[in-house]
Write a protein that holds these residues in place. Structure first.
Motif, PDB file in Angstrom:
ATOM      1  N   MET A 205       0.828  -1.433  -0.086  1.00  0.00           N
ATOM      2  CA  MET A 205       0.273   0.269   0.075  1.00  0.00           C
ATOM      3  C   MET A 205       1.063   0.988   0.222  1.00  0.00           C
ATOM      4  O   MET A 205       1.804   1.560   0.440  1.00  0.00           O
ATOM      5  N   THR A 206      -0.195   2.290  -0.819  1.00  0.00           N
ATOM      6  CA  THR A 206       1.123   3.293  -0.503  1.00  0.00           C
ATOM      7  C   THR A 206       0.771   4.811   0.933  1.00  0.00           C
ATOM      8  O   THR A 206      -0.078   4.444   1.411  1.00  0.00           O
TER       9      THR A 206
ATOM     10  N   TRP B 214       2.137   9.531   4.895  1.00  0.00           N
ATOM     11  CA  TRP B 214       2.259   9.993   6.182  1.00  0.00           C
ATOM     12  C   TRP B 214       2.502   8.950   6.916  1.00  0.00           C
ATOM     13  O   TRP B 214       2.707   8.393   7.489  1.00  0.00           O
TER      14      TRP B 214
ATOM     15  N   ILE C  50      -1.427   4.693  10.408  1.00  0.00           N
ATOM     16  CA  ILE C  50      -2.462   4.025   9.744  1.00  0.00           C
ATOM     17  C   ILE C  50      -4.045   3.611   9.834  1.00  0.00           C
ATOM     18  O   ILE C  50      -3.840   3.998  11.026  1.00  0.00           O
ATOM     19  N   SER C  51      -5.055   3.595   8.754  1.00  0.00           N
ATOM     20  CA  SER C  51      -5.937   3.521   8.908  1.00  0.00           C
ATOM     21  C   SER C  51      -6.450   2.299   9.573  1.00  0.00           C
ATOM     22  O   SER C  51      -5.708   1.231   9.011  1.00  0.00           O
TER      23      SER C  51
ATOM     24  N   ARG D 173      -7.787  -0.665   6.925  1.00  0.00           N
ATOM     25  CA  ARG D 173      -5.969  -1.525   5.944  1.00  0.00           C
ATOM     26  C   ARG D 173      -6.265  -2.539   5.608  1.00  0.00           C
ATOM     27  O   ARG D 173      -5.857  -2.698   7.044  1.00  0.00           O
ATOM     28  N   TYR D 174      -6.115  -3.024   4.938  1.00  0.00           N
ATOM     29  CA  TYR D 174      -5.654  -4.628   5.066  1.00  0.00           C
ATOM     30  C   TYR D 174      -4.567  -4.499   5.274  1.00  0.00           C
ATOM     31  O   TYR D 174      -3.815  -5.849   6.672  1.00  0.00           O
ATOM     32  N   SER D 175      -3.520  -3.553   4.885  1.00  0.00           N
ATOM     33  CA  SER D 175      -2.315  -3.859   5.697  1.00  0.00           C
ATOM     34  C   SER D 175      -2.254  -3.994   6.916  1.00  0.00           C
ATOM     35  O   SER D 175      -0.650  -5.019   7.017  1.00  0.00           O
TER      36      SER D 175
ATOM     37  N   HIS E 205       0.174   5.062  -7.027  1.00  0.00           N
ATOM     38  CA  HIS E 205      -0.610   6.037  -7.554  1.00  0.00           C
ATOM     39  C   HIS E 205      -2.411   4.558  -7.131  1.00  0.00           C
ATOM     40  O   HIS E 205      -3.049   4.515  -6.461  1.00  0.00           O
TER      41      HIS E 205
ATOM     42  N   VAL F  61      -1.495   1.273  -6.244  1.00  0.00           N
ATOM     43  CA  VAL F  61      -1.423   0.254  -5.616  1.00  0.00           C
ATOM     44  C   VAL F  61      -2.038   0.827  -3.873  1.00  0.00           C
ATOM     45  O   VAL F  61      -2.318   0.656  -2.444  1.00  0.00           O
ATOM     46  N   GLY F  62      -1.970   2.118  -3.725  1.00  0.00           N
ATOM     47  CA  GLY F  62      -2.393   3.397  -2.955  1.00  0.00           C
ATOM     48  C   GLY F  62      -4.650   3.606  -3.268  1.00  0.00           C
ATOM     49  O   GLY F  62      -4.508   4.267  -2.478  1.00  0.00           O
ATOM     50  N   GLN F  63      -5.092   2.702  -3.950  1.00  0.00           N
ATOM     51  CA  GLN F  63      -5.965   2.643  -4.622  1.00  0.00           C
ATOM     52  C   GLN F  63      -6.547   0.803  -3.618  1.00  0.00           C
ATOM     53  O   GLN F  63      -6.287   0.473  -4.803  1.00  0.00           O
TER      54      GLN F  63
ATOM     55  N   GLY G  20      -5.660  -4.539  -0.516  1.00  0.00           N
ATOM     56  CA  GLY G  20      -5.169  -6.419  -1.296  1.00  0.00           C
ATOM     57  C   GLY G  20      -5.893  -7.181  -0.765  1.00  0.00           C
ATOM     58  O   GLY G  20      -5.592  -8.773  -0.580  1.00  0.00           O
TER      59      GLY G  20
ATOM     60  N   LYS H  25      -2.132  -7.172  -5.767  1.00  0.00           N
ATOM     61  CA  LYS H  25      -1.808  -5.559  -5.722  1.00  0.00           C
ATOM     62  C   LYS H  25      -0.327  -5.787  -6.582  1.00  0.00           C
ATOM     63  O   LYS H  25      -0.093  -5.174  -7.612  1.00  0.00           O
TER      64      LYS H  25
ATOM     65  N   HIS I 285      -6.813   6.849  12.515  1.00  0.00           N
ATOM     66  CA  HIS I 285      -5.286   6.309  12.021  1.00  0.00           C
ATOM     67  C   HIS I 285      -4.231   5.880  13.003  1.00  0.00           C
ATOM     68  O   HIS I 285      -4.507   6.748  14.387  1.00  0.00           O
TER      69      HIS I 285
HETATM   70  C1  LIG Z   1      -0.707   8.921  -1.825  1.00  0.00           C
HETATM   71  C2  LIG Z   1      -1.338   8.254  -1.232  1.00  0.00           C
HETATM   72  C3  LIG Z   1      -1.093   7.825   0.422  1.00  0.00           C
HETATM   73  C4  LIG Z   1      -1.804   7.578   1.097  1.00  0.00           C
HETATM   74  N1  LIG Z   1      -0.929   7.241   2.363  1.00  0.00           N
HETATM   75  C5  LIG Z   1      -2.025   6.931   2.854  1.00  0.00           C
HETATM   76  C6  LIG Z   1      -1.065   7.023   4.421  1.00  0.00           C
HETATM   77  O1  LIG Z   1      -0.541   7.753   4.839  1.00  0.00           O
HETATM   78  N2  LIG Z   1      -1.667   5.899   5.715  1.00  0.00           N
HETATM   79  C7  LIG Z   1      -2.559   5.320   5.057  1.00  0.00           C
HETATM   80  O2  LIG Z   1      -4.176   4.432   6.226  1.00  0.00           O
HETATM   81  N3  LIG Z   1      -3.717   4.827   3.886  1.00  0.00           N
HETATM   82  C8  LIG Z   1      -2.635   5.901   2.396  1.00  0.00           C
HETATM   83  N4  LIG Z   1      -3.508   6.034   1.513  1.00  0.00           N
HETATM   84  C9  LIG Z   1      -4.350   5.314   1.223  1.00  0.00           C
HETATM   85  C10 LIG Z   1      -3.690   3.629   1.280  1.00  0.00           C
HETATM   86  O3  LIG Z   1      -2.789   3.316   0.083  1.00  0.00           O
HETATM   87  C11 LIG Z   1      -5.192   2.665   0.488  1.00  0.00           C
HETATM   88  O4  LIG Z   1      -6.706   2.893   0.851  1.00  0.00           O
HETATM   89  C12 LIG Z   1      -4.830   1.212   0.032  1.00  0.00           C
HETATM   90  O5  LIG Z   1      -5.768   0.915  -0.828  1.00  0.00           O
HETATM   91  C13 LIG Z   1      -4.632   0.458   1.339  1.00  0.00           C
HETATM   92  O6  LIG Z   1      -4.399  -0.813   0.719  1.00  0.00           O
HETATM   93  P1  LIG Z   1      -4.974  -2.599   1.733  1.00  0.00           P
HETATM   94  O7  LIG Z   1      -6.234  -2.140   1.900  1.00  0.00           O
HETATM   95  O8  LIG Z   1      -3.930  -3.252   0.406  1.00  0.00           O
HETATM   96  O9  LIG Z   1      -3.701  -2.921   2.681  1.00  0.00           O
HETATM   97  C14 LIG Z   1      -2.653   6.414   0.795  1.00  0.00           C
HETATM   98  C15 LIG Z   1      -2.924   6.499  -0.924  1.00  0.00           C
HETATM   99  C16 LIG Z   1      -2.348   7.283  -1.641  1.00  0.00           C
HETATM  100  C17 LIG Z   1      -2.706   7.051  -3.240  1.00  0.00           C
END
Ligand SMILES: Cc1cc2nc3c(=O)[nH]c(=O)nc-3n(C[C@H](O)[C@H](O)[C@H](O)COP(=O)(O)O)c2cc1C
Length: 188
Positions: A33-34, A37, A53-54, A57-59, A83, A85-87, A90, A95, A134
Motif C-alpha cells: 500500500m501507498t 503520512w 495507518i487507517s 487497511r488490509y495491510s 498511485h 496500489v494506493g487504491q 489487497g 496488487k 489512524h
Molecule cells: C498518495 C497516497 C498516500 C496515502 N497515504 C496513506 C497513509 O499515509 N495512511 C493510510 O492509512 N492510507 C494511505 N493511503 C491509502 C492507502 O494506500 C489505500 O487505502 C490502500 O489501497 C490500502 O490498501 P490495503 O487495504 O491493501 O492495505 C494513501 C493513498 C495514496 C494514493
C-alpha cells in the motif's frame, strides 16, 4: 546492486517526506500500500519511523500478524504503480500482479522488498498509539538498503526524483538541491 546503509543514517531515506510503498505479510502472501503520512521520529540507531495507518487497511491486519513491514522508496518512474496500489484493498486482489511490482525476499523480516524501488527500510513495529481513525505505528529499522548511484547519505535529487503527494492523483517531484547558509554570513 543496492548497498547496506548504516542504521544511524537510515532516516535520510525518508527525510524528504516522500511517498513510500509499505509491504506487509510474507513472501507467500504479500501486500503493498501507498503511504504519505510517514516521518522519522529520532536521529539515532535504532532509527524510528512513524507511520499513520487507517484502522480499515488490509495491510494493518497483515502487519499485526507478524509486527513487521518494509518501507520501500519509489521514484518518478513508479508514479503509476504508486498511485495504483494506493487504491483498493489487497484483501481480494493481488496488487503486486496488477502493478507489475516484484516482491523479493528481505534479509531480516518476513514481508518482501519491492525490487523496483531504490531504497528499503526493513522494520519491526515496536509501539502502537491508538488514535481515532489512524493508529500511529512506531517502526524500528532493522536493516536499510539503498541504490548507491542515487543515495550517498542523502537522495541525490538530480539523479533520483522522490514523489511527494499533492492531492487527488497529483504528485510533486524533488528534482534539485538548494543550499542554505548565506544569511549566517550576513552578520545579522
Ligand atoms: C498518495 C497516497 C498516500 C496515502 N497515504 C496513506 C497513509 O499515509 N495512511 C493510510 O492509512 N492510507 C494511505 N493511503 C491509502 C492507502 O494506500 C489505500 O487505502 C490502500 O489501497 C490500502 O490498501 P490495503 O487495504 O491493501 O492495505 C494513501 C493513498 C495514496 C494514493
Amino acid at each position: 546492486m543496492k548497498k547496506e546503509v548504516q542504521l544511524n543514517k537510515a532516516k535520510w531515506l525518508v527525510e524528504p517526506g516522500c511517498v513510500v510503498l509499505v509491504t506487509s505479510g510474507t513472501m507467500e502472501n504479500p501486500n503493498v500500500m501507498t503511504f504519505s503520512w510517514q516521518t522519522p521520529v529520532n536521529n539515532a540507531d535504532p532509527c524510528l519511523i512513524l507511520l499513520a495507518i487507517s484502522h480499515v487497511r488490509y495491510s494493518y491486519e497483515l502487519i499485526k500478524q507478524n509486527n513487521e513491514l518494509v518501507i520501500n522508496i519509489p521514484g518518478e518512474e513508479l508514479l503509476e504503480q504508486t498511485h495504483l496500489v494506493g487504491q483498493g484493498t489487497g484483501r481480494d486482489r493481488d496488487k503486486f500482479k496488477e502493478s507489475g511490482l516484484t516482491p523479493v525476499a528481505a534479509g531480516a523480516v518476513e514481508p518482501p522488498l519491492i525490487e523496483e524501488c531504490a531504497g528499503h527500510l526493513e522494520c519491526r513495529v515496536v509501539e502502537i498509539f491508538k488514535m481515532q481513525s489512524h493508529d500511529l505505528l512506531i517502526c524500528e529499522v532493522v536493516r536499510a538498503l539503498a541504490e548507491p548511484d542515487f543515495f550517498d547519505g542523502r537522495w541525490i535529487p538530480e539523479k533520483f526524483h522522490t514523489l511527494h503527494y499533492l492531492t487527488g492523483s497529483k504528485y510533486g517531484l524533488m528534482t534539485r538541491t538548494v543550499e542554505a547558509g548565506n544569511l549566517s554570513s550576513l552578520n545579522l
